[in-house]
Design a protein around this motif. Structure first.
Motif, PDB file in Angstrom:
ATOM      1  N   GLU A 358       0.743  -1.316   0.635  1.00 28.20           N
ATOM      2  CA  GLU A 358       0.224  -0.089  -0.136  1.00 28.20           C
ATOM      3  C   GLU A 358       0.644   1.151   0.001  1.00 28.20           C
ATOM      4  O   GLU A 358       0.722   2.464  -0.831  1.00 28.20           O
ATOM      5  CB  GLU A 358      -0.781  -0.302   1.296  1.00 28.20           C
ATOM      6  N   ILE A 384      -9.535  -1.200  -2.686  1.00 26.97           N
ATOM      7  CA  ILE A 384      -8.526  -0.799  -2.494  1.00 26.97           C
ATOM      8  C   ILE A 384      -7.555   0.357  -3.182  1.00 26.97           C
ATOM      9  O   ILE A 384      -6.616   1.231  -2.435  1.00 26.97           O
ATOM     10  CB  ILE A 384      -6.840  -2.349  -2.727  1.00 26.97           C
ATOM     11  N   TYR A 387      -8.312   3.276  -0.672  1.00 26.68           N
ATOM     12  CA  TYR A 387      -7.641   2.766   0.688  1.00 26.68           C
ATOM     13  C   TYR A 387      -6.244   3.375   0.408  1.00 26.68           C
ATOM     14  O   TYR A 387      -5.784   4.137   1.087  1.00 26.68           O
ATOM     15  CB  TYR A 387      -7.387   1.353   1.381  1.00 26.68           C
ATOM     16  N   LEU A 405     -13.982   8.469  -0.985  1.00 24.35           N
ATOM     17  CA  LEU A 405     -14.070   6.256  -1.019  1.00 24.35           C
ATOM     18  C   LEU A 405     -14.812   5.889  -1.553  1.00 24.35           C
ATOM     19  O   LEU A 405     -15.922   5.892  -0.774  1.00 24.35           O
ATOM     20  CB  LEU A 405     -13.647   5.667   0.350  1.00 24.35           C
ATOM     21  N   SER A 408     -13.891   1.745  -0.092  1.00 21.37           N
ATOM     22  CA  SER A 408     -12.934   1.159   0.639  1.00 21.37           C
ATOM     23  C   SER A 408     -12.826   0.252   1.490  1.00 21.37           C
ATOM     24  O   SER A 408     -13.473   0.068   1.947  1.00 21.37           O
ATOM     25  CB  SER A 408     -12.420   2.742   0.785  1.00 21.37           C
ATOM     26  N   GLY A 410      -9.963  -1.339   3.829  1.00 22.74           N
ATOM     27  CA  GLY A 410      -9.048  -0.694   5.228  1.00 22.74           C
ATOM     28  C   GLY A 410     -10.730  -0.608   6.299  1.00 22.74           C
ATOM     29  O   GLY A 410     -12.069  -0.868   6.274  1.00 22.74           O
ATOM     30  N   SER A 411     -10.421  -0.536   7.702  1.00 18.25           N
ATOM     31  CA  SER A 411     -11.651  -0.366   8.456  1.00 18.25           C
ATOM     32  C   SER A 411     -10.910   0.763   9.998  1.00 18.25           C
ATOM     33  O   SER A 411     -10.600   2.050   9.704  1.00 18.25           O
ATOM     34  CB  SER A 411     -11.018  -1.777   9.681  1.00 18.25           C
ATOM     35  N   LEU A 490      -3.370  -4.307   5.800  1.00 23.26           N
ATOM     36  CA  LEU A 490      -4.409  -2.942   5.827  1.00 23.26           C
ATOM     37  C   LEU A 490      -4.341  -2.404   7.624  1.00 23.26           C
ATOM     38  O   LEU A 490      -6.036  -2.196   7.458  1.00 23.26           O
ATOM     39  CB  LEU A 490      -6.135  -3.391   5.417  1.00 23.26           C
ATOM     40  N   LEU A 494      -8.629   3.467   9.043  1.00 26.79           N
ATOM     41  CA  LEU A 494      -8.927   4.429   8.150  1.00 26.79           C
ATOM     42  C   LEU A 494      -9.467   5.746   8.348  1.00 26.79           C
ATOM     43  O   LEU A 494      -9.060   6.980   8.610  1.00 26.79           O
ATOM     44  CB  LEU A 494     -10.482   4.423   7.330  1.00 26.79           C
TER      45      LEU A 494
END
Length: 576
Positions: A358, A384, A387, A405, A408, A410-411, A490, A494
């Motif tokens: 990333e 991704i 992200y 986004l 997206s 991610g969390s 990931l 976020l």
């Protein structure tokens, strides 16, 4: 122009180019020549030579699929001998070399406002992330370091090498990982590289072998690290590398060329160059395909629109800029200049043997904005790609006007005080095997898999969309990109990236996404990211392609409001 007139040049030779900016330079030169005045009457002719690895007659007739291309069994071209030019019996006043002070003054006078951004590229994403974590007193599990660079601070070498500069070294400095200039030097280094497993008593060869061990994070990855610059600058050609490698294989196997020789993974074909070259003569799709070199690799992009704020569209894993096929024109028609990029490793961008991550992709976005767009953008990313956009906005806030986004990756992590970050590691035979099995599965089931991600409009999964994904899966290096899946975690939240960005953020969420628990994700955003605007759509994982009209309307509204100051209207408007 004056020098051309004095020497009465009849022909100008140049290598065929595929990078968009260089092609523009050559076009301007040709235009200037046609409008110039020459004593011989006619301007010099421009002769272009190409340097393909394969011997073909027509780019138009070449298939775009690597699988179909290999079935044609085209012969390999052999390297050309170095040309010698006759001495010119023309008296020219070559002048004197400028001094360092004169060069500094020239650079100062020619500096443009956008050049103030250039220093942004001096620090890696890992270094900036480390600084942000330190400033905000957030703990992590690793000490981040610069990755994918051409220099290192510490290389484990033998005692003699570490104590002094090695005589006839292939490298410009002890810390360099790039073979220095000179064809003879590069060829000697290549010979040492090919004989890596055989051992050596030569100090310069041993030094190169030490650096191979450092750079070999995955099978063959050290080749581009060591020789990438030499190939890009034309010090040695892909033809010559291929010839030397094949000859070495034959020598060590008594004339037999083994398809499984341990040096074969180190040499890649010029397939990405062929694809880029083909795009110059074969216009496919709605938008012109352009190419930009990033760290020596060819990156595909397009740009549409002549005026208005800049927008950059970033696709998800396995896709390409063509995934925004019905968004680019609409956004441009709304008064914006739109760029869409195909990330390194996907679509028709190059797929080198590197460690994909990333942070690597976020640096690609950073450099594209700085070098190509040259102004802040509205960053719009899917999956991704979303992200990666969030990382780019969080690490370099000045590059983004806003962040959008689309489903997206991610969390959201409440009250984060510790952020576990992934460590770079060597690839394993198991991950390589799994990547190849996944590729075989995707090729056989691509259409069916995609339809699950388009639950409300499965008809949008049409032949062009599926064919391009399958085509890209046959490109050299595609398995390496798939393998990177096993290294993703990931782990950067976020909400941490949102806080670091500090700008305006819109989340457009397809609520029928089979990859994400959308209800839970949206709930976490509302609870822990109060400044984020959220729009829910009756769509799956790729709402921009499944319901493009709805997404285009939301993007147009968002950017219009952003450019005049955010208004409550967007927040209060009903979900579609």
């Amino acid at each position: 122009m004056r020098s051309l007139c004095k020497v009465q040049a009849g022909v100008i030779y140049t290598e065929e180019e595929v990078e968009h900016s260089v092609c523009n330079v050559l076009a301007n030169v040709e235009s200037s020549l046609s409008n110039g005045s020459f004593t011989r009457g006619n301007p010099p002719e421009i002769e272009v030579w190409s340097v393909p690895l394969y011997n073909y007659k027509s780019l138009r007739e070449l298939p775009a699929s690597r699988d179909q291309f290999l079935k044609e069994k085209l012969p390999m071209t052999t390297p050309l001998s170095s040309p010698t030019f006759p001495a010119l019996n023309v008296g020219l006043d070559t002048g004197s070399l400028p001094t360092l002070d004169e060069l500094k003054e020239f650079l100062k006078e020619s500096k443009r406002p956008q050049d103030d951004w250039v220093p942004i590229k001096n620090m890696s994403a890992g270094s900036i992330l480390k600084d942000i974590l330190s400033q905000r007193k957030i703990k992590s599990n690793v000490t981040l370091s610069v990755s994918n660079g051409g220099n290192i601070e510490d290389i484990t070498t033998n005692a003699d090498a570490s104590a002094r500069r090695i005589k006839d070294s292939f490298f410009a400095s002890v810390s360099s990982l790039e073979v220095r200039g000179g064809t003879d030097i590069a060829l000697d280094a290549l010979a040492a590289f090919l004989k890596y497993l055989e051992g050596t008593g030569k100090a310069s060869w041993q030094e190169l072998h030490d650096k191979v061990r450092f750079a070999e994070t995955r099978d063959g990855a050290s080749f581009y690290t060591l020789f990438g610059a030499a190939i890009q600058l034309g010090v040695i050609s892909r033809r010559r590398v291929y010839q030397e490698t094949i000859q070495y294989e034959r020598d060590r196997n008594a004339g037999f060329l083994s398809p499984f020789g341990y040096s074969t993974p180190t040499v890649t074909s010029a397939w990405s160059w062929i694809l880029a070259s083909k795009s110059q003569v074969c216009i496919e799709g709605k938008y012109p395909l352009k190419f930009w070199r990033w760290k020596g690799y060819l990156i595909q992009y397009t740009s549409v629109g002549d005026e208005g704020p800049a927008v950059l569209l970033v696709h998800g894993f396995g896709a390409s800029l063509q995934h925004f096929r019905d968004n680019i024109g609409s956004i441009a028609d709304g008064g914006h200049r739109v760029w869409a990029i195909t990330l390194l490793g996907f679509g028709r961008s190059e797929k080198p043997n590197v460690d994909y991550s990333e942070l690597l992709w976020s640096e690609l976005l950073r450099d594209f904005i700085v070098d190509v767009v040259r102004e802040p953008v509205h960053l719009v990313g899917n999956s991704i790609g979303g992200y990666i956009c969030a990382i780019a906005a969080g690490l370099w806030p000045s590059l983004a006007n806003s962040l959008v986004l689309l489903n997206s990756a991610g969390s959201v992590v409440p009250s984060y005080s510790f952020i576990p970050l992934s460590k770079e590691g060597r690839s394993s035979w198991l991950s390589r095997l799994q990547a190849r099995l996944i590729l075989l599965f995707l090729r056989s089931r691509a259409g069916g898999i995609l339809k699950k991600y388009y639950p409300t409009r499965t008809e949008r999964v049409d032949k062009p969309l599926v064919d391009e994904i399958i085509r890209a899966s046959y490109d050299p290096g595609a398995a390496t990109v798939i393998e990177s899946i096993f290294n993703f975690n990931l782990s950067i939240p976020l909400n941490f990236l949102f806080d670091s960005f500090g700008g305006n953020i819109l989340v457009i969420q397809g609520m029928k996404d089979p990859l994400t628990k959308s209800e839970s994700f949206v709930s976490m955003l509302r609870e822990h990211c109060s400044k984020v605007r959220i729009r829910e759509l009756n769509a799956g994982h790729a709402p921009h392609d499944e319901v493009p009209d709805q997404v285009n309307s939301l993007l147009s509204e968002w950017m219009k409001v952003k450019e005049t100051g955010l208004k409550p209207a967007l927040e209060k408007s009903k979900a579609i």
